[in-house]
Design an enzyme around this catalytic site. Sequence first.
Site, PDB file in Angstrom:
ATOM      1  N   ASP A  56     -40.366  -9.784 -19.325  1.00  0.00           N
ATOM      2  CA  ASP A  56     -40.072  -8.947 -20.504  1.00  0.00           C
ATOM      3  C   ASP A  56     -41.190  -7.924 -20.701  1.00  0.00           C
ATOM      4  O   ASP A  56     -40.940  -6.731 -20.941  1.00  0.00           O
ATOM      5  CB  ASP A  56     -39.959  -9.795 -21.782  1.00  0.00           C
ATOM      6  CG  ASP A  56     -38.719 -10.681 -21.811  1.00  0.00           C
ATOM      7  OD1 ASP A  56     -38.684 -11.677 -21.058  1.00  0.00           O
ATOM      8  OD2 ASP A  56     -37.785 -10.369 -22.568  1.00  0.00           O
ATOM      9  N   THR A 147     -32.380 -13.027 -22.215  1.00  0.00           N
ATOM     10  CA  THR A 147     -33.527 -13.752 -21.625  1.00  0.00           C
ATOM     11  C   THR A 147     -33.137 -15.178 -21.230  1.00  0.00           C
ATOM     12  O   THR A 147     -33.611 -15.690 -20.216  1.00  0.00           O
ATOM     13  CB  THR A 147     -34.705 -13.772 -22.633  1.00  0.00           C
ATOM     14  OG1 THR A 147     -34.995 -12.419 -22.984  1.00  0.00           O
ATOM     15  CG2 THR A 147     -35.948 -14.382 -22.025  1.00  0.00           C
ATOM     16  N   LYS A 277     -21.894  -7.833 -20.728  1.00  0.00           N
ATOM     17  CA  LYS A 277     -20.519  -7.963 -21.248  1.00  0.00           C
ATOM     18  C   LYS A 277     -19.901  -6.575 -21.470  1.00  0.00           C
ATOM     19  O   LYS A 277     -18.732  -6.358 -21.195  1.00  0.00           O
ATOM     20  CB  LYS A 277     -20.516  -8.777 -22.553  1.00  0.00           C
ATOM     21  CG  LYS A 277     -20.842 -10.249 -22.312  1.00  0.00           C
ATOM     22  CD  LYS A 277     -20.699 -11.080 -23.578  1.00  0.00           C
ATOM     23  CE  LYS A 277     -21.885 -11.026 -24.499  1.00  0.00           C
ATOM     24  NZ  LYS A 277     -23.152 -11.554 -23.956  1.00  0.00           N
TER      25      LYS A 277
HETATM   26  P1  AMP Z   1     -26.055 -12.838 -25.485  1.00  0.00           P
HETATM   27  O1  AMP Z   1     -25.120 -11.691 -25.677  1.00  0.00           O
HETATM   28  O2  AMP Z   1     -25.448 -14.169 -25.719  1.00  0.00           O
HETATM   29  O3  AMP Z   1     -26.842 -12.774 -24.223  1.00  0.00           O
HETATM   30  O4  AMP Z   1     -27.036 -12.727 -26.674  1.00  0.00           O
HETATM   31  C1  AMP Z   1     -28.211 -12.036 -26.620  1.00  0.00           C
HETATM   32  C2  AMP Z   1     -28.573 -11.678 -27.988  1.00  0.00           C
HETATM   33  O5  AMP Z   1     -28.297 -12.714 -28.925  1.00  0.00           O
HETATM   34  C3  AMP Z   1     -30.050 -11.449 -28.103  1.00  0.00           C
HETATM   35  O6  AMP Z   1     -30.328 -10.101 -27.962  1.00  0.00           O
HETATM   36  C4  AMP Z   1     -30.410 -11.932 -29.488  1.00  0.00           C
HETATM   37  O7  AMP Z   1     -30.794 -10.856 -30.315  1.00  0.00           O
HETATM   38  C5  AMP Z   1     -29.133 -12.523 -30.021  1.00  0.00           C
HETATM   39  N1  AMP Z   1     -29.362 -13.786 -30.699  1.00  0.00           N
HETATM   40  C6  AMP Z   1     -30.403 -14.628 -30.588  1.00  0.00           C
HETATM   41  N2  AMP Z   1     -30.255 -15.676 -31.407  1.00  0.00           N
HETATM   42  C7  AMP Z   1     -29.096 -15.491 -32.077  1.00  0.00           C
HETATM   43  C8  AMP Z   1     -28.393 -16.223 -33.063  1.00  0.00           C
HETATM   44  N3  AMP Z   1     -28.842 -17.389 -33.515  1.00  0.00           N
HETATM   45  N4  AMP Z   1     -27.215 -15.722 -33.518  1.00  0.00           N
HETATM   46  C9  AMP Z   1     -26.744 -14.571 -33.038  1.00  0.00           C
HETATM   47  N5  AMP Z   1     -27.359 -13.841 -32.104  1.00  0.00           N
HETATM   48  C10 AMP Z   1     -28.513 -14.286 -31.624  1.00  0.00           C
END
Ligand code: AMP
Length: 360
Positions: A56, A147, A277
């Site tokens: 990162d 990440t 996505k």
């Molecule tokens: P993803 O699309 O599943 O890879 O999600 C990545 C994003 O989810 C990251 O950029 C975070 O900002 C976000 N994220 C982290 N924790 C949470 C949470 N508890 N609820 C919703 N979004 C989250």
Amino acid sequence: MAAPVDGVPDAELLRECADAAVHAVSAAAIVTRAVQRHEHRGKIDKADGSPVTIADFAAQSLVIRELTRRLGERAPGLLRVVAEESSAYLRDPAHARERRAALAAAQGVWPDARDDEFLAMIDRGASTLEGADAPKAFWTLDPIDGTKGFIRGQHYCVCLALIARGVPVVGALACPNLSLDPERPLDDIAPDERGVVLIATPNEPVFVRPADDPDSRGRPMERLRRRDDALVFCESWESSHSDQSATRRVMTVLGDRGGGVGGRLIGPPARIDSQCKYAVAARGQADVFLRRPRDPRRRDWIWDHAPGHLIASRMGLRITDAHGVACDFSRGRRLEGNHGVLAALPEVHAEVLGALATLT
Ligand code: AMP
Ligand code: MG
């Protein structure tokens, strides 16, 4: 030499910005991929439990350095960056080992990087968006989005967008583990060892390029014509980031109407981390990207959506938040007026939104 008019770049400068963005995310893709191949994938255990890796930090430093090198003389006013990381963790003497590892990773493409310059580049990502000094145009950067996917050895991406007057105008996504061939299954991780960079610039088609060769011209992206006609949803791999049961219930509501959506049956959902996505929905490997955070108060960061939103909308998807509200990038570091996202083919967007609205 043209300067940005009233802080907003003209068409020629936007093309240069896009070129700089391609080089910036490609440099980060090369280095992050090398870190991901290591056994521990550069994982850092932060006290607050938030996932971060040495990649990162290396990626943030490299992206900002490339923008600075390529645009610094041409458009110094265009070097305001709002990015996810800061160097505070690495500057803590207790983390000297991680600091050396992050610098060594960056030296993969910036061989003569010195420690002080390396950290200073990371901290150029701390522009403020508030007050009289707020820039009319600025970059927003997520050096590694997804990440958790990165640490699992799966998909992640490097995300960079130029926002002018509150609207994303240039968007670059490097997806190092996506195949150049959109027919390859999504769970095939880095099958061609090259990855893709998608770049959206005003008045030009969205281009796709190999992530390991930023000088290649690439080609205009076309939506894949899948052989099966089923409607494919994509959503987060991590169930804590998005309510997967909501996606399942929406699919059931639509399926129960008989005949699927617009006459198309509904296929199994694809789960994938990060703004990949948006990339897979943009290039036709999926038709609907739904993200409904479990917490109704959750407001996402602008860097978690800006480039993906621009690229997918330029490829014809209709995008709103999970409640049908237009995504507003003009309200600071977060999308303060939005909750979640729904990016879908225009002919099915209203129907999916309607099904979402029936959920409690
Ligand atoms: P993803 O699309 O599943 O890879 O999600 C990545 C994003 O989810 C990251 O950029 C975070 O900002 C976000 N994220 C982290 N924790 C949470 C949470 N508890 N609820 C919703 N979004 C989250
Ligand atoms: Mg992120």
